[in-house]
Design a protein around this motif. Sequence first.
Motif, PDB file in Angstrom:
ATOM      1  N   PRO A  78       0.749  -1.084   0.044  1.00  0.00           N
ATOM      2  CA  PRO A  78      -0.162   0.089  -0.065  1.00  0.00           C
ATOM      3  C   PRO A  78       0.845   1.194   0.089  1.00  0.00           C
ATOM      4  CG  PRO A  78      -0.720  -1.576   1.748  1.00  0.00           C
ATOM      5  CD  PRO A  78       0.478  -2.065   1.122  1.00  0.00           C
ATOM      6  N   HIS A  79       2.192   1.170   0.152  1.00  0.00           N
ATOM      7  CA  HIS A  79       2.914   2.387   0.282  1.00  0.00           C
ATOM      8  C   HIS A  79       4.118   2.072  -0.790  1.00  0.00           C
ATOM      9  CE1 HIS A  79       1.302   4.401   4.099  1.00  0.00           C
ATOM     10  NE2 HIS A  79       1.315   3.012   4.451  1.00  0.00           N
ATOM     11  N   HIS A  80       3.739   1.562  -1.928  1.00  0.00           N
ATOM     12  CA  HIS A  80       4.806   1.228  -2.765  1.00  0.00           C
ATOM     13  C   HIS A  80       5.733   2.461  -3.406  1.00  0.00           C
ATOM     14  CE1 HIS A  80       2.450   2.286  -6.251  1.00  0.00           C
ATOM     15  NE2 HIS A  80       1.456   1.809  -5.666  1.00  0.00           N
ATOM     16  N   THR A  81       4.987   3.454  -3.326  1.00  0.00           N
ATOM     17  CA  THR A  81       5.975   4.587  -3.908  1.00  0.00           C
ATOM     18  C   THR A  81       7.007   4.816  -2.960  1.00  0.00           C
ATOM     19  OG1 THR A  81       4.333   6.097  -2.733  1.00  0.00           O
ATOM     20  CG2 THR A  81       3.737   5.772  -4.953  1.00  0.00           C
ATOM     21  N   PHE A  96      -6.427   0.271  -4.260  1.00  0.00           N
ATOM     22  CA  PHE A  96      -6.023   1.277  -3.580  1.00  0.00           C
ATOM     23  C   PHE A  96      -4.511   1.781  -3.836  1.00  0.00           C
ATOM     24  CE2 PHE A  96      -3.424   2.705   0.226  1.00  0.00           C
ATOM     25  CZ  PHE A  96      -4.036   3.431   0.860  1.00  0.00           C
ATOM     26  N   GLU A  97      -3.783   0.283  -4.569  1.00  0.00           N
ATOM     27  CA  GLU A  97      -2.296   0.661  -4.731  1.00  0.00           C
ATOM     28  C   GLU A  97      -2.155   1.460  -6.214  1.00  0.00           C
ATOM     29  OE1 GLU A  97      -1.673  -3.063  -1.988  1.00  0.00           O
ATOM     30  OE2 GLU A  97      -1.626  -3.307  -4.017  1.00  0.00           O
ATOM     31  N   LEU A  98      -3.078   1.081  -7.096  1.00  0.00           N
ATOM     32  CA  LEU A  98      -2.955   1.548  -8.329  1.00  0.00           C
ATOM     33  C   LEU A  98      -4.365   1.498  -8.999  1.00  0.00           C
ATOM     34  CD1 LEU A  98       0.137  -0.417  -9.721  1.00  0.00           C
ATOM     35  CD2 LEU A  98       0.084   2.099  -9.139  1.00  0.00           C
ATOM     36  N   HIS A 148     -14.239   5.103  -8.156  1.00  0.00           N
ATOM     37  CA  HIS A 148     -14.848   5.992  -9.145  1.00  0.00           C
ATOM     38  C   HIS A 148     -14.583   5.493 -10.155  1.00  0.00           C
ATOM     39  CE1 HIS A 148     -16.557   9.581 -10.329  1.00  0.00           C
ATOM     40  NE2 HIS A 148     -15.473   9.936 -10.963  1.00  0.00           N
ATOM     41  N   PHE A 173     -10.635   4.351  -9.932  1.00  0.00           N
ATOM     42  CA  PHE A 173      -9.864   5.102  -8.944  1.00  0.00           C
ATOM     43  C   PHE A 173     -10.559   4.821  -7.599  1.00  0.00           C
ATOM     44  CE2 PHE A 173      -9.419   7.522 -12.845  1.00  0.00           C
ATOM     45  CZ  PHE A 173      -8.233   7.968 -13.058  1.00  0.00           C
ATOM     46  N   TRP A 174      -9.581   4.304  -6.557  1.00  0.00           N
ATOM     47  CA  TRP A 174     -10.099   4.321  -5.177  1.00  0.00           C
ATOM     48  C   TRP A 174     -10.079   5.770  -4.624  1.00  0.00           C
ATOM     49  CZ3 TRP A 174     -11.223   0.190  -2.218  1.00  0.00           C
ATOM     50  CH2 TRP A 174     -11.328   0.475  -0.997  1.00  0.00           C
ATOM     51  N   ILE A 175     -11.461   5.866  -4.117  1.00  0.00           N
ATOM     52  CA  ILE A 175     -11.834   7.309  -3.438  1.00  0.00           C
ATOM     53  C   ILE A 175     -12.079   7.082  -2.173  1.00  0.00           C
ATOM     54  CG2 ILE A 175     -12.329   8.166  -5.553  1.00  0.00           C
ATOM     55  CD1 ILE A 175     -15.212   7.507  -4.753  1.00  0.00           C
ATOM     56  N   SER A 176     -12.525   5.888  -1.452  1.00  0.00           N
ATOM     57  CA  SER A 176     -12.743   5.893  -0.042  1.00  0.00           C
ATOM     58  C   SER A 176     -11.726   6.198   0.867  1.00  0.00           C
ATOM     59  CB  SER A 176     -13.200   4.202   0.132  1.00  0.00           C
ATOM     60  OG  SER A 176     -13.067   3.964   1.703  1.00  0.00           O
ATOM     61  N   ASP A 177     -12.067   6.519   1.916  1.00  0.00           N
ATOM     62  CA  ASP A 177     -11.038   7.251   2.918  1.00  0.00           C
ATOM     63  C   ASP A 177     -10.601   5.966   3.635  1.00  0.00           C
ATOM     64  OD1 ASP A 177     -13.254   6.576   4.468  1.00  0.00           O
ATOM     65  OD2 ASP A 177     -13.273   8.405   5.455  1.00  0.00           O
ATOM     66  N   GLN A 178     -10.912   4.559   3.495  1.00  0.00           N
ATOM     67  CA  GLN A 178     -10.522   3.580   4.204  1.00  0.00           C
ATOM     68  C   GLN A 178      -9.139   3.151   3.544  1.00  0.00           C
ATOM     69  OE1 GLN A 178     -13.296   0.313   3.497  1.00  0.00           O
ATOM     70  NE2 GLN A 178     -14.904   1.776   3.897  1.00  0.00           N
ATOM     71  N   TYR A 179      -8.273   2.205   4.452  1.00  0.00           N
ATOM     72  CA  TYR A 179      -6.994   1.719   4.212  1.00  0.00           C
ATOM     73  C   TYR A 179      -7.556   0.215   3.963  1.00  0.00           C
ATOM     74  CZ  TYR A 179      -2.105   0.876   4.673  1.00  0.00           C
ATOM     75  OH  TYR A 179      -0.690   0.417   4.489  1.00  0.00           O
TER      76      TYR A 179
END
Lengths: 847, 411
Positions: free
Chosen positions: A178-181, A448-450, A480, A487-493
């Motif tokens: 989830p933090h791949h960047t 979430f990741e991409l 969305h 595109f992931w738009i939710s505020d969840q992780y």
Amino acid sequence: MMTTLSPLEQILSRWQNEPGIAANIVETREIPAREAVFGELFEDIHPGLKRVLESSGITRIYSHQAAAFEAASAGQNVVMSTGTASGKSLGYQLPVLNTLLNDPAARALFLFPTKALGNDQVRSITALLQMLNPISGTVPIHAAAYDGDTPASQRSSIRAQARILLTNPDMLHIGILPHHTNWAEFFRSLRYVVIDEIHIYRGVFGAHLANLVRRLKRVCQFYGAFPTFIMTSATISNPREHAEHLVESPVTLIDQDGSPAGRRFFLIYNPPVIHPDLGLRRSAAAESVRLAQDLWAAKMQTLIFVRSRRAVEILLRDLRDKTNSNDVQGYRSGYLPQERRAIEDGLKQGEVRLAVSTNALELGVDIGGMNAVILVGYPGSIATIRQQAGRAGRRLGDALAVLVASAAPLDQYLARHPEYVLERSPEHALLNADNLVILLQHLRCAAFELSFQEGEKFGAVPMDVLQGLMEFLAADRQVHHSNQRYFWISDQYPANSVSLRTASASPFRLLSTQDPLRMETIGEVDEASANWMVHPGAVYLHAGRSYQVEALDFEQHQARLRPVELDYFTEPIRKTTVQKISTLKEEEVPGGIKGYGELLVTTQVVGYREIQWFTRETLRMVDLEMPATQLRTVGYWVYLNEASLEQLKRSGFWRSDPIQYGPNWERQRQLARQRDRYTCQACGAAEGRSPHHVHHKTPFRMFTSAAEANRLENLITLCPACHRQAEAQVRVRSGLAGLSYLMRQIAPLILMCDLSDIETHVDHESVFSETCPAVVLYDQIPDGIGLSESAYQEHLLLMAQCRDQLVHCGCPDGCPGCVGPSPENGFGGKPETLAMLNQLVPFEDQN
Amino acid sequence: MESLFDRLKSLGVQVGAKETPARLPEEESREFPIQEVVPGEDVLTPFGPVFVSRKLYGPETLQGSVPLCEFREVEILAEWNRTPELKDLHPHSYLFLDAETSGLSGGAGTFAFLVGIGFLSPQGFELHQIFLRDPGMEAAFLAYIEQLAARFKVIVSFNGKAFDIPLLNTRFTLYGFQNVFSEHVHVDLLQLARRLWRDRLPSRRLGSLENEILGLERTAEEVPGWMVPELYIDYLDHQDARPLQGVFYHNDMDIVSMAALFHLCADILAQPNSSRSLPGLDRAALARLYEDLGRIPQALNLYESALQQGDLPPIHFAQTLHRYARIFKRRGDWQTAADLWSRAADLGDAEACIELAKYCEHQLRHPGEAIIWTQRALQAGIPTHWTPAQCRDFDSEIHKRLARLKRLLAP
């Protein structure tokens, strides 16, 4: 001429001459010593690496290591399936290190199923690197563990510097992808992914891992990397297939073990029967202690594997009492790391002569070879037997492995079939990466990741399913859809709400009300089990203490328990119905029809029994009103065709011994006939020359007294033909119940799963066939995980194994080792079950 | 044929935790695009158009009582920030940045949809609010930010080091941009605010600093931060931008207040002893900051004035005395230090008692006095601000000391 016996042979010969032991040894197999087979050190191996190997005394590598080196260096995905201690670690370390030496940017990711294993490998690879880095003449290679215990202050330097990253699936899932960047550089130059011990990734865990690999590959692809996968596996029957399911790419199998081994003996020990009717045998633990004492006395270093942490402590205490020595140690999770290190070292140095361990010592951890290993009971899979037994073995000298069987059906089955343990394992590691529930969880994480491009693939998920799931997430306002992307738009992780080791992610917490102000969490049960494990009134055992459930709170997902001392335990009474949603496959088989399809299983806990600990007597029954739970899953069913059924009904050969109906029987029989006016109550036929039969509506054996069974309300007059029909009905039900029990006990061997992963059910509602009730075996996981589908495919093997188990069980009329204890339908059911299996197993396979 | 939705439901997948707010029927079909709701326009970038709302605050603008466009002396602030180059950079090269995001969790799936960038120019204080009309247009959104940010050398943010900047960097990486903010000097006002007001204010959030320090109240337009992600998702659903007005206002206020707060902090740091009526706690915090910077004469002045001002709560008074005394102790001026410790000890400060005990034992060589001070430390009890580890050892340390002192006294 006398030949000198080795110390181990002396013990074996003593055992053979001691009747109390010899009679229980059902198999002794000698596995001759094996010479090493070497492979050539690959021509262009980096000179630095070659020097390090040579300075550690490795001038040649084993054939399987060489083969792995060659294949992996050529960019082929590889799975190594060779024995314990065959040098699999070096097998993947070599190609990885060689690449890292030749390409100073290259990186590698090592995945281990547990943190402990990862830490162990960090130590081993760091030791190698300490020799290698000073002489490699190139950029030093840095290896680091990255897991939940890694201090935050070290994380960014590990991200920047580690060229070999050792982690576990959970960390990759929740902390890295989830933090791949933050890992962009790492992924850009990722050349190898090592996945150790892949046989562990089966069932639910396997489905999660396969989806995690999909996510990993997707992120790598984003950074332009296409890493090669190197995997290792214990010996299972389908390592290549399993590896290919896991990484969804072709995989080269390497299973010719080139490592040498000394001579080994493998014993299967079956404790004697002490109560034939109940199928009770002497305890496997007690027998193991007895064998271990002999080995200890003969100064044979011995490791005992038990199945639970509690058993470690019990055996340890027993053995310490008996040996009165402190070279006897326990080993399990829960011990402090330094204690564990000390015991590992003690084993390596030979100071610890006898150790009792859980499977914590089964994987990876380097303790050297033992003289002997004792397995107390079937450890859950044959791969595990082999891995644990593999701990016994020295390059020189003899070694011994003993499997001490318990009374459970699978143990008994293996006691009669040592070839499964020793030669051909029937185990298939299974996973179903497309389980919808698990797939959806990982699609959330992947989105979430991409963001997802329309038409983009996710492993081998069919395009229409993927598209549908994306639309589902869009409707749920988590993604969305615009500009041809999702595109992931939710505020969840989303990774936070996915646990890789279970299918459903919201377990119930168990709170002790001992201190009502500060309720302590003593454990968890998964959502599906909460209803029957911690219903109100249930007695729940945890860490040797018993608790009683005060309340089960579905809103808060918690159960409140009070510590208690009770002389009884509880057993839930469950009512299960199975509805068929669809038939996906159906096929005729000998004697009947098998099918596979989607099911809806509704289970309701309707009450529970309080059962006394020692007498096993039911003290009382309590009714409960619990909500019904539904499980939508897949299942495999089998039922007899009409011809077989007719044959069974006509033939009398399944008839058991005549029953003594008690002193008042003759009188009650007369009264019943008189009441029914000497007419068959089924077809209306009047009595002819011979009297009609009188039938027990509820079978005689269901009652504790004859007077009770022979009450007139329980009797009915039937003509001989109708009576046969009625009896047959009862017997069919009884046989099916036995078959159902047997299938559930035996199937885990083929499916390589836990007993709790599957469930069986007898379909009295005729959902599957009108001619005959079916036995259904289904996955205990929403949407299924491939278990029942595999059982469908292995139907004939399963039936043959069930029959074999039944034929060879020594009990007179059913016991926990075959058709189960007193099935609800009355009869022991053994002859009925056998009669059915005789129809379902082709004659040539009946032996 | 059963739909996938039904199938998922029957598998126990939870659907739609939150329902979208109902809309009036006549509004169903009506969209309210952002340009009808917020003044602004589409700006074309190489990656397509992006909506930007621009605004100018005139040179005379006050935020609360703070003039927005005056230049400040930032030498001490630069020193505290460990970026000495800051003091040589022109105020026109500062940008003030704040992002409104789809969530707070961080990671590759959290994105900014509204980024406000404020800066000083000859015209006054300019504000650009860059808005992501649709997640599919993020490349243009980022391109605009990159281009604008490249004109500046300093970033001022509030919690930007931990949140806004890593988040934007993630977005730039995802879209293949270079690391835009790597060359900037970054001043994170949250860290400074914690330094200055940890003891005095219950919360160091920007909103409460605005109330307490700048003396401002936001208007009814304000939306609380926690509502922001949900409002954006609603907007994507209905293409009704009206509720986003409040988000633009919120972002605008955050930036302008941040700029005012920056000026105010710079002032306080530059002239801590100015005539401004600073509370004693602020002076004490400043004294510690100056002490840490190694500016001892100013620190001593500040300690002295903080203590004299008479408004320090007792605990802080004792602690400040103690810090003050430590400077003299380090210099070897034991007499002054001991006087200060005595004052703190009179207020029941255990640490000061222990210091005095040490002083009596090692400097005055007077174990009898030392015993008295040690016993007083024991009476005073564990200081409230101690860490658990310190607390654990408190009793045993004191008893060890007592035992040693008694041995010294024994004939």
